[in-house]
Design a protein around this motif. Sequence first.
Motif, PDB file in Angstrom:
ATOM      1  N   SER A 185     -24.214 -30.696  38.782  1.00  0.00           N
ATOM      2  CA  SER A 185     -22.832 -30.820  39.254  1.00  0.00           C
ATOM      3  C   SER A 185     -22.583 -32.259  39.670  1.00  0.00           C
ATOM      4  N   CYS A 186     -21.331 -32.661  39.606  1.00  0.00           N
ATOM      5  CA  CYS A 186     -20.939 -34.004  40.042  1.00  0.00           C
ATOM      6  C   CYS A 186     -19.593 -33.877  40.757  1.00  0.00           C
ATOM      7  N   ALA A 187     -19.591 -34.187  42.040  1.00  0.00           N
ATOM      8  CA  ALA A 187     -18.379 -34.121  42.840  1.00  0.00           C
ATOM      9  C   ALA A 187     -17.774 -35.517  42.957  1.00  0.00           C
ATOM     10  N   ALA A 188     -16.481 -35.600  42.681  1.00  0.00           N
ATOM     11  CA  ALA A 188     -15.778 -36.883  42.748  1.00  0.00           C
ATOM     12  C   ALA A 188     -14.894 -36.928  43.987  1.00  0.00           C
ATOM     13  N   SER A 189     -14.875 -38.091  44.622  1.00  0.00           N
ATOM     14  CA  SER A 189     -14.029 -38.255  45.801  1.00  0.00           C
ATOM     15  C   SER A 189     -13.692 -39.734  45.979  1.00  0.00           C
ATOM     16  N   GLY A 190     -12.769 -40.012  46.926  1.00  0.00           N
ATOM     17  CA  GLY A 190     -12.448 -41.392  47.257  1.00  0.00           C
ATOM     18  C   GLY A 190     -11.534 -42.050  46.256  1.00  0.00           C
ATOM     19  N   GLN A 202     -11.187 -38.987  31.442  1.00  0.00           N
ATOM     20  CA  GLN A 202     -12.343 -38.449  30.728  1.00  0.00           C
ATOM     21  C   GLN A 202     -13.556 -38.653  31.632  1.00  0.00           C
ATOM     22  N   MET A 203     -14.499 -37.754  31.534  1.00  0.00           N
ATOM     23  CA  MET A 203     -15.717 -37.897  32.326  1.00  0.00           C
ATOM     24  C   MET A 203     -16.928 -37.757  31.413  1.00  0.00           C
ATOM     25  N   HIS A 204     -18.027 -38.307  31.867  1.00  0.00           N
ATOM     26  CA  HIS A 204     -19.201 -38.422  31.016  1.00  0.00           C
ATOM     27  C   HIS A 204     -20.475 -38.114  31.789  1.00  0.00           C
ATOM     28  N   TRP A 205     -21.468 -37.695  31.068  1.00  0.00           N
ATOM     29  CA  TRP A 205     -22.839 -37.637  31.573  1.00  0.00           C
ATOM     30  C   TRP A 205     -23.660 -38.638  30.762  1.00  0.00           C
ATOM     31  N   VAL A 206     -24.461 -39.400  31.475  1.00  0.00           N
ATOM     32  CA  VAL A 206     -25.434 -40.288  30.840  1.00  0.00           C
ATOM     33  C   VAL A 206     -26.768 -40.039  31.515  1.00  0.00           C
ATOM     34  N   ARG A 207     -27.838 -40.477  30.898  1.00  0.00           N
ATOM     35  CA  ARG A 207     -29.160 -40.283  31.500  1.00  0.00           C
ATOM     36  C   ARG A 207     -30.043 -41.487  31.250  1.00  0.00           C
ATOM     37  N   GLN A 208     -31.067 -41.606  32.061  1.00  0.00           N
ATOM     38  CA  GLN A 208     -32.022 -42.689  31.905  1.00  0.00           C
ATOM     39  C   GLN A 208     -33.426 -42.129  32.041  1.00  0.00           C
ATOM     40  N   TRP A 243     -26.106 -42.210  26.555  1.00  0.00           N
ATOM     41  CA  TRP A 243     -24.961 -41.318  26.658  1.00  0.00           C
ATOM     42  C   TRP A 243     -25.375 -39.908  26.245  1.00  0.00           C
ATOM     43  N   VAL A 244     -24.893 -38.911  27.007  1.00  0.00           N
ATOM     44  CA  VAL A 244     -25.243 -37.517  26.755  1.00  0.00           C
ATOM     45  C   VAL A 244     -24.047 -36.695  26.296  1.00  0.00           C
ATOM     46  N   SER A 245     -22.931 -36.819  27.040  1.00  0.00           N
ATOM     47  CA  SER A 245     -21.801 -35.950  26.736  1.00  0.00           C
ATOM     48  C   SER A 245     -20.521 -36.497  27.358  1.00  0.00           C
ATOM     49  N   THR A 246     -19.394 -36.132  26.768  1.00  0.00           N
ATOM     50  CA  THR A 246     -18.069 -36.533  27.235  1.00  0.00           C
ATOM     51  C   THR A 246     -17.139 -35.336  27.190  1.00  0.00           C
ATOM     52  N   GLU A 295     -17.652 -42.576  34.998  1.00  0.00           N
ATOM     53  CA  GLU A 295     -16.259 -42.737  34.601  1.00  0.00           C
ATOM     54  C   GLU A 295     -16.137 -43.230  33.170  1.00  0.00           C
ATOM     55  N   ASP A 296     -17.166 -43.895  32.680  1.00  0.00           N
ATOM     56  CA  ASP A 296     -17.114 -44.442  31.341  1.00  0.00           C
ATOM     57  C   ASP A 296     -18.384 -44.063  30.588  1.00  0.00           C
ATOM     58  N   ALA A 297     -18.312 -44.063  29.280  1.00  0.00           N
ATOM     59  CA  ALA A 297     -19.438 -43.605  28.469  1.00  0.00           C
ATOM     60  C   ALA A 297     -20.642 -44.530  28.558  1.00  0.00           C
ATOM     61  N   ALA A 298     -20.435 -45.771  28.933  1.00  0.00           N
ATOM     62  CA  ALA A 298     -21.555 -46.701  29.077  1.00  0.00           C
ATOM     63  C   ALA A 298     -22.272 -46.510  30.406  1.00  0.00           C
ATOM     64  N   GLY A 299     -21.664 -45.738  31.300  1.00  0.00           N
ATOM     65  CA  GLY A 299     -22.299 -45.501  32.589  1.00  0.00           C
ATOM     66  C   GLY A 299     -22.166 -46.643  33.571  1.00  0.00           C
ATOM     67  N   THR A 300     -21.212 -47.523  33.326  1.00  0.00           N
ATOM     68  CA  THR A 300     -21.038 -48.686  34.207  1.00  0.00           C
ATOM     69  C   THR A 300     -20.682 -48.252  35.620  1.00  0.00           C
ATOM     70  N   THR A 301     -19.791 -47.291  35.744  1.00  0.00           N
ATOM     71  CA  THR A 301     -19.406 -46.734  37.037  1.00  0.00           C
ATOM     72  C   THR A 301     -19.930 -45.317  37.093  1.00  0.00           C
ATOM     73  N   ARG A 302     -21.001 -45.134  37.839  1.00  0.00           N
ATOM     74  CA  ARG A 302     -21.696 -43.850  37.871  1.00  0.00           C
ATOM     75  C   ARG A 302     -22.164 -43.540  39.279  1.00  0.00           C
ATOM     76  N   GLY A 303     -22.631 -42.298  39.459  1.00  0.00           N
ATOM     77  CA  GLY A 303     -23.161 -41.905  40.745  1.00  0.00           C
ATOM     78  C   GLY A 303     -24.583 -42.379  40.940  1.00  0.00           C
ATOM     79  N   GLN A 304     -25.241 -41.811  41.947  1.00  0.00           N
ATOM     80  CA  GLN A 304     -26.615 -42.229  42.261  1.00  0.00           C
ATOM     81  C   GLN A 304     -27.640 -41.502  41.396  1.00  0.00           C
TER      82      GLN A 304
END
Length: 118
Positions: free
Chosen positions: A21-26, A36-42, A50-53, A101-110
């Motif tokens: 899950s990913c909760a967005a706030s602020g 659009q929202m995305h999942w990426v992984r490392q 990139w995993v999914s959009t 927020e973007d498919a490149a994962g530039t703005t992502r959570g922790q």
Amino acid sequence: QVQLVESGGGSVQPGGSLTLSCAASGASGFTFSSNQMHWVRQAPGKGLEWVSTISTGGGIKYYATSVKGRFTISRDNAKKTLYLQMNSLKVEDTAVYFCAEDAAGTTRGQGTQVTVSS
């Protein structure tokens, strides 16, 4: 600044399932339902993948070839929450998973750690 907080990771055996899950706030300028929202992984020692959009309304979804047919992305705009249902997990799915927020994962959570091992 939007805040994205992932949860739901853990350790599972191959073939197992997890739901992230990913909760967005602020961020007064960020409207979850308009993005659009995305999942990426490392994976260990590798770059972001990139995993999914998912589209703003949730009706259009894209998946990386490596996860297609096993992972399902979804969203609840009322709850400002993004999900990733992961089934038939493989060892190679081991990674830190981020919503972004973007498919490149530039703005992502922790991120949240997913470990698949026997």
